[in-house]
Design an enzyme around this catalytic site. Structure first.
Site, PDB file in Angstrom:
ATOM      1  N   ASP A 213       0.662  -0.992  -0.025  1.00 54.89           N
ATOM      2  CA  ASP A 213      -0.164   0.188   0.280  1.00 54.89           C
ATOM      3  C   ASP A 213       0.909   1.273   0.038  1.00 54.89           C
ATOM      4  OD1 ASP A 213      -3.100   0.424   0.542  1.00 54.89           O
ATOM      5  OD2 ASP A 213      -2.144   1.731   0.580  1.00 54.89           O
TER       6      ASP A 213
ATOM      7  N   TYR B 242     -13.198   7.147 -14.603  1.00 55.08           N
ATOM      8  CA  TYR B 242     -12.830   5.729 -13.855  1.00 55.08           C
ATOM      9  C   TYR B 242     -13.673   4.432 -14.672  1.00 55.08           C
ATOM     10  CZ  TYR B 242     -13.723   2.919  -9.352  1.00 55.08           C
ATOM     11  OH  TYR B 242     -13.861   1.463  -8.779  1.00 55.08           O
TER      12      TYR B 242
ATOM     13  N   ASN C 151      -5.990  -5.020  -6.221  1.00 55.82           N
ATOM     14  CA  ASN C 151      -6.480  -4.077  -5.379  1.00 55.82           C
ATOM     15  C   ASN C 151      -6.869  -2.782  -5.388  1.00 55.82           C
ATOM     16  OD1 ASN C 151      -9.100  -3.754  -3.409  1.00 55.82           O
ATOM     17  ND2 ASN C 151      -7.459  -3.607  -2.200  1.00 55.82           N
TER      18      ASN C 151
ATOM     19  N   ASP D 229       3.881   2.720  -3.728  1.00 58.48           N
ATOM     20  CA  ASP D 229       3.338   3.183  -5.213  1.00 58.48           C
ATOM     21  C   ASP D 229       2.829   2.098  -5.911  1.00 58.48           C
ATOM     22  OD1 ASP D 229       1.889   4.463  -7.144  1.00 58.48           O
ATOM     23  OD2 ASP D 229       2.605   6.582  -6.786  1.00 58.48           O
ATOM     24  N   VAL D 230       1.960   1.754  -6.164  1.00 56.44           N
ATOM     25  CA  VAL D 230       2.325   0.406  -7.756  1.00 56.44           C
ATOM     26  C   VAL D 230       1.847   0.849  -8.846  1.00 56.44           C
ATOM     27  CG1 VAL D 230       1.434  -1.811  -6.029  1.00 56.44           C
ATOM     28  CG2 VAL D 230      -0.606  -0.732  -6.695  1.00 56.44           C
TER      29      VAL D 230
END
Ligand SMILES: NC(=O)c1ccc[n+]([C@@H]2O[C@H](COP(=O)([O-])OP(=O)(O)OC[C@H]3O[C@@H](n4cnc5c(N)ncnc54)[C@H](O)[C@@H]3O)[C@@H](O)[C@H]2O)c1
Length: 250
Positions: free
Chosen positions: A37, A153, A90, A63-64
């Site tokens: 996360d 989104y 996720n 930070d993915v």
């Protein structure tokens, strides 16, 4: 309860609503879980809480959306565990705006967090699965049905569904790749996003009204679907999108 004895599970957005419930579900099933996360505030306390109950959770700050940080994460998992068995993509962020007037930087950010991050994670972690494993991408009912004022989104989540199918084709049959499309949930995400909005209550009521079950979903109800898709019980499910939305209608 399905057992995940010694499975190495990596969950992005692992400290959020669905993510933490999924950490709980896998760890309770005997897995060794890595919660990833960008939040720095809570990981230490949460990991200690798991350890106090004899559950194996490690928290990593990353930070993915960053290829460099995802590569570092891959090196960490390789050196700590030697492999990965289950990946849950996720991490996500919400965004509402009409197309006209939308902020282009916000658009890019939404695509990166909700879609590009999964590409980076799959690219890094599929090779650690040695041809056998499960990947679950958390999309949204927004990725399946158009709703005005949600273009960034919804398009990112629709892209994630296409990524799911293509990754399933490229990585199968040994690595199964599936997606979940949750409907409106009672997590921080909608509450934080709508905080201070003059019509917050009406918007939440409208979301609930659009479901058949007439309530928001619980993050644990999505974590159960994640666990099912990760388990051998889902061995014939591949490249699929499982809807878990309480019967969310347009
Ligand atoms: N809550 C809903 O109503 C709902 C509905 C459908 C789909 N979803 C999807 O479910 C997923 C989880 O949502 P949630 O409701 O648990 O939200 P949440 O806000 O509770 O959790 C999301 C987590 O992702 C983390 N995160 C965000 N960007 C990140 C990044 N770049 N790198 C690392 N971590 C990052 C956040 O810090 C947070 O802990 C998201 O992908 C969301 O789009 C949520």
């Amino acid at each position: 309860m399905t057992r995940f004895e010694d499975k190495v599970v990596v969950i992005t957005g692992g400290l959020g609503g669905i993510g933490l419930e999924a950490c709980e579900r896998f760890a309770a099933g005997g897995a060794r879980v890595v919660a990833v996360d960008r939040r720095r505030d809570a990981g230490g306390r949460i990991a200690q809480g798991f350890r106090d109950r004899g559950l194996d959770l490690r928290c990593r700050v990353a930070d993915v959306t960053s290829a460099v940080q995802v590569a570092t994460l891959g090196q960490y998992v390789r050196s700590a565990y030697g492999r990965a068995d289950i990946l849950v993509n996720n991490a996500g962020m919400l965004s509402f705006s009409p197309i006209v007037g939308a902020d282009a930087n916000e658009w890019d950010r939404v695509q990166k967090v909700n879609c590009k991050s999964a590409f980076l994670m799959i690219r890094t972690f599929a090779p650690l699965m040695a041809g056998k494993g499960a990947i679950i991408n958390i999309s949204s009912s927004a990725g399946l049905k158009p709703t005005a004022n949600t273009a960034a989104y919804s398009i990112a989540k629709a892209g994630l569904l296409m990524l799911t199918q293509i990754a399933a084709m490229e990585l199968g049959p040994g690595i199964r790749v599936n997606a979940i499309a949750p409907g409106p949930l009672d997590t921080d995400m909608p509450h934080n996003y709508l905080k201070g909005h003059p019509h917050k209550d009406q918007i939440m009521e409208h979301m609930i009204e659009r479901t058949i079950v007439k309530r928001l979903g619980r993050p644990g109800e999505i974590a159960e679907v994640v666990a099912f898709l990760a388990s051998d019980a889902a061995s014939y499910i591949n490249g699929a999108t499982i809807t878990a939305d309480g019967g969310f209608m347009s």
